[in-house]
Design a protein around this motif. Sequence first.
Motif, PDB file in Angstrom:
ATOM      1  N   ILE A   1      -3.997   2.638   0.430  1.00  0.00           N
ATOM      2  CA  ILE A   1      -4.525   2.383  -0.913  1.00  0.00           C
ATOM      3  C   ILE A   1      -3.538   1.484  -1.643  1.00  0.00           C
ATOM      4  O   ILE A   1      -2.324   1.712  -1.580  1.00  0.00           O
ATOM      5  CB  ILE A   1      -4.713   3.727  -1.656  1.00  0.00           C
TER       6      ILE A   1
ATOM      7  N   GLY B   1      -7.800  -1.964   0.032  1.00  0.00           N
ATOM      8  CA  GLY B   1      -7.245  -1.049   1.016  1.00  0.00           C
ATOM      9  C   GLY B   1      -8.189  -0.857   2.185  1.00  0.00           C
ATOM     10  O   GLY B   1      -9.291  -1.409   2.231  1.00  0.00           O
TER      11      GLY B   1
ATOM     12  N   TYR C   1       0.817  -1.215   0.000  1.00  0.00           N
ATOM     13  CA  TYR C   1       0.000   0.000   0.000  1.00  0.00           C
ATOM     14  C   TYR C   1       0.848   1.262   0.000  1.00  0.00           C
ATOM     15  O   TYR C   1       2.027   1.232   0.328  1.00  0.00           O
ATOM     16  CB  TYR C   1      -0.887   0.043   1.260  1.00  0.00           C
TER      17      TYR C   1
END
Length: 194
Positions: free
Chosen positions: A164, A141, A107
Amino acid sequence: TRPAHHHAGIFVTDTTRSLISISGEDRTTFLQGLLCQDVATQTEGTIRYGFLLNPKARILFDSWIAARPEEYLLSPTGPSEEEFIGHLKKYLFFRTKAKIASLTSSYRSLTLVGREAPALATPLFSSEPGNDGFRTLAEGGVAFMRPHQFAFDRETGPWIDLWIPQGTFDKISSALSDRVLASGGMRLDSQGME
């Protein structure tokens, strides 16, 4: 407080905030013995804040803790992820059925602050019902929606940390940044987050 904390601000970090998964059958009892937070009573979809202490009750690390159906997600704010994981692994005994895994490299993170932050982040959330503080994102996410450090000031909104997936980060962060600016918010740097 800064103007962004009263309305909306977006902060995209150069380094991703740590995100660590604790899974397995013994995950709750494992964490219960390490944290000064009662994770055994924590319900799924909520976040709490806790400390990892040494035997003399001195704080070694602090972390946000999100409870999910099959795991806990921890986001430590301390020194380094390696030190944090190393500390956890010291207490992961042979028969303990718990696994520690870093999710950080999958992420990129960003933070939204201010009263408008929930409305700006809502389009990113999955259709799964959300509980107090934790949401999954529609394109993968997670989000930790936590009280802002100025939470006692009613004019100040929450602080939302978003992780994310790497592959969609540029697209999502650009669109989110545009929404923040269009709503009268601002981009923040590390000093603007104080």
